[in-house]
Design a protein around this motif. Structure first.
Motif, PDB file in Angstrom:
ATOM      1  N   PHE A  16     -73.596  52.762 -46.616  1.00 29.31           N
ATOM      2  CA  PHE A  16     -72.179  52.815 -46.234  1.00 29.31           C
ATOM      3  C   PHE A  16     -71.730  51.466 -45.683  1.00 29.31           C
ATOM      4  O   PHE A  16     -70.611  51.015 -45.925  1.00 29.31           O
ATOM      5  N   TRP A  17     -72.637  50.797 -44.919  1.00 36.02           N
ATOM      6  CA  TRP A  17     -72.281  49.534 -44.278  1.00 36.02           C
ATOM      7  C   TRP A  17     -72.557  48.330 -45.174  1.00 36.02           C
ATOM      8  O   TRP A  17     -72.021  47.249 -44.941  1.00 36.02           O
ATOM      9  N   LYS A  18     -73.406  48.509 -46.171  1.00 35.04           N
ATOM     10  CA  LYS A  18     -73.780  47.395 -47.031  1.00 35.04           C
ATOM     11  C   LYS A  18     -73.602  47.809 -48.485  1.00 35.04           C
ATOM     12  O   LYS A  18     -74.393  48.559 -49.032  1.00 35.04           O
ATOM     13  N   THR A  19     -72.524  47.310 -49.082  1.00 33.23           N
ATOM     14  CA  THR A  19     -72.183  47.728 -50.442  1.00 33.23           C
ATOM     15  C   THR A  19     -72.647  46.730 -51.497  1.00 33.23           C
ATOM     16  O   THR A  19     -72.599  47.026 -52.680  1.00 33.23           O
ATOM     17  N   SER A  20     -73.081  45.537 -51.071  1.00 36.16           N
ATOM     18  CA  SER A  20     -73.530  44.544 -52.044  1.00 36.16           C
ATOM     19  C   SER A  20     -74.947  44.872 -52.528  1.00 36.16           C
ATOM     20  O   SER A  20     -75.656  45.680 -51.925  1.00 36.16           O
ATOM     21  N   ALA A  21     -75.341  44.229 -53.612  1.00 34.73           N
ATOM     22  CA  ALA A  21     -76.679  44.443 -54.158  1.00 34.73           C
ATOM     23  C   ALA A  21     -77.728  43.933 -53.174  1.00 34.73           C
ATOM     24  O   ALA A  21     -77.498  42.966 -52.456  1.00 34.73           O
ATOM     25  N   PRO A  22     -78.895  44.584 -53.105  1.00 37.48           N
ATOM     26  CA  PRO A  22     -79.933  44.140 -52.171  1.00 37.48           C
ATOM     27  C   PRO A  22     -80.447  42.746 -52.508  1.00 37.48           C
ATOM     28  O   PRO A  22     -80.512  42.364 -53.669  1.00 37.48           O
ATOM     29  N   GLN A  23     -80.798  41.991 -51.461  1.00 36.44           N
ATOM     30  CA  GLN A  23     -81.327  40.638 -51.633  1.00 36.44           C
ATOM     31  C   GLN A  23     -82.734  40.694 -52.218  1.00 36.44           C
ATOM     32  O   GLN A  23     -83.627  41.328 -51.662  1.00 36.44           O
ATOM     33  N   GLN A  24     -82.931  40.041 -53.345  1.00 36.73           N
ATOM     34  CA  GLN A  24     -84.231  40.005 -53.993  1.00 36.73           C
ATOM     35  C   GLN A  24     -85.000  38.767 -53.532  1.00 36.73           C
ATOM     36  O   GLN A  24     -84.415  37.782 -53.094  1.00 36.73           O
ATOM     37  N   PHE A  25     -86.322  38.814 -53.631  1.00 37.74           N
ATOM     38  CA  PHE A  25     -87.134  37.663 -53.277  1.00 37.74           C
ATOM     39  C   PHE A  25     -88.394  37.642 -54.128  1.00 37.74           C
ATOM     40  O   PHE A  25     -88.839  38.669 -54.637  1.00 37.74           O
ATOM     41  N   ALA A  26     -88.955  36.439 -54.275  1.00 40.08           N
ATOM     42  CA  ALA A  26     -90.178  36.266 -55.054  1.00 40.08           C
ATOM     43  C   ALA A  26     -90.886  35.006 -54.577  1.00 40.08           C
ATOM     44  O   ALA A  26     -90.239  34.035 -54.173  1.00 40.08           O
ATOM     45  N   ALA A  27     -92.213  35.027 -54.603  1.00 41.89           N
ATOM     46  CA  ALA A  27     -92.992  33.849 -54.211  1.00 41.89           C
ATOM     47  C   ALA A  27     -92.775  32.740 -55.222  1.00 41.89           C
ATOM     48  O   ALA A  27     -92.867  32.948 -56.429  1.00 41.89           O
ATOM     49  N   SER A  28     -92.495  31.558 -54.716  1.00 44.85           N
ATOM     50  CA  SER A  28     -92.294  30.399 -55.577  1.00 44.85           C
ATOM     51  C   SER A  28     -93.634  29.719 -55.855  1.00 44.85           C
ATOM     52  O   SER A  28     -94.458  29.571 -54.947  1.00 44.85           O
ATOM     53  N   PRO A  29     -93.862  29.268 -57.088  1.00 43.50           N
ATOM     54  CA  PRO A  29     -95.095  28.521 -57.380  1.00 43.50           C
ATOM     55  C   PRO A  29     -95.036  27.085 -56.859  1.00 43.50           C
ATOM     56  O   PRO A  29     -96.031  26.372 -56.908  1.00 43.50           O
ATOM     57  N   VAL A  30     -93.863  26.684 -56.379  1.00 49.05           N
ATOM     58  CA  VAL A  30     -93.695  25.369 -55.766  1.00 49.05           C
ATOM     59  C   VAL A  30     -93.236  25.573 -54.330  1.00 49.05           C
ATOM     60  O   VAL A  30     -92.200  26.191 -54.082  1.00 49.05           O
ATOM     61  N   TRP A  31     -94.009  25.071 -53.389  1.00 45.80           N
ATOM     62  CA  TRP A  31     -93.651  25.168 -51.976  1.00 45.80           C
ATOM     63  C   TRP A  31     -93.154  23.812 -51.483  1.00 45.80           C
ATOM     64  O   TRP A  31     -93.505  22.767 -52.031  1.00 45.80           O
ATOM     65  N   ALA A  32     -92.351  23.848 -50.427  1.00 40.27           N
ATOM     66  CA  ALA A  32     -91.856  22.603 -49.848  1.00 40.27           C
ATOM     67  C   ALA A  32     -91.574  22.818 -48.373  1.00 40.27           C
ATOM     68  O   ALA A  32     -91.232  23.925 -47.946  1.00 40.27           O
TER      69      ALA A  32
END
Length: 226
Positions: A189-205
């Motif tokens: 009800f409070w959050k109508t946008s699509a959920p935030q996705q995440f993935a491990a990057s093969p390049v770190w910085a």
């Protein structure tokens, strides 16, 4: 961490522009807003509120707290980036205290570890154009509550505004250690946008304020790890 430490840098993202913008604009916003409530001089304090909002959102004022934990360490075991000091302060058993898993947008405060056997390539980048490319890759769409969660957070790309140098690591994700994060939240009800996705990057910085010292330490550590 009983391995020999070749390099350690805490708060590596805290260059003076980030500290200035992170303190000045939110403070201006608070002072102007409070003064606006307590006085009738809106012609003076409304511009302060507007400038405070603009500076906090557009000039990196909201990033200070988010980027402050970032640090890095090079030792005999490998390369560590993220909230190393914070993790050591909380202790290895902090997760047993009933705390929830962090959200992915808080990945700058978590610890990423790449053992030497998983380091495919590592370099310290100082070229302005390359830094801009890395910064663009590491921008977390939706990392702020003011942003829409429409992109994917790249875990391990711990970029920060105003950084002038960074260590960049190509990692083998099957061996490297990536923190665990809370699954994306669904719509509510409070959050109508699509959920935030995440993935491990093969390049770190991660940013550094002392690129030459870090470069020398990486060469020393890599030669001894062979």
């Amino acid at each position: 961490m009983n391995e020999p430490v070749y390099y350690a840098e805490e708060r590596s993202a805290l260059r003076w522009p980030l500290v200035f913008h992170g303190l000045f604009w939110p403070l201006l916003l608070i002072v102007s807003f409070v003064s606006l409530l307590l006085t009738d001089n809106s012609s003076v304090f409304i511009p302060g509120v507007i400038l405070g909002i603009f500076g906090s959102v557009g000039l990196g004022g909201l990033h200070l707290a988010e980027d402050r934990p970032i640090g890095l360490r090079v030792d005999g075991a490998g390369i560590w980036i993220g909230g190393i000091q914070r993790a050591e302060r909380l202790g290895a058993h902090g997760a047993e205290r009933g705390t929830k898993l962090p959200r992915a947008r808080a990945h700058r405060g978590q610890v990423f570890f790449c053992p030497w056997g998983a380091v495919q390539r590592v370099e310290v980048v100082t070229d302005h154009k390359e830094i801009r490319k890395i910064s663009k890759l590491g921008q977390d769409v939706g990392s702020s509550r003011l942003d829409s969660a429409s992109g994917t957070i790249k875990l391990g790309l711990l970029t920060a505004p105003y950084m002038r140098a960074a260590v960049v690591i190509n990692v083998d994700l099957t061996v490297a250690s990536v923190p665990e994060f809370r699954p994306p939240e669904g719509r509510s009800f409070w959050k109508t946008s699509a959920p935030q996705q995440f993935a491990a990057s093969p390049v770190w910085a991660a940013p550094t304020r002392h690129p030459e010292k870090l470069r020398a330490a990486l060469e020393q550590a890599a030669s001894r790890a062979r």
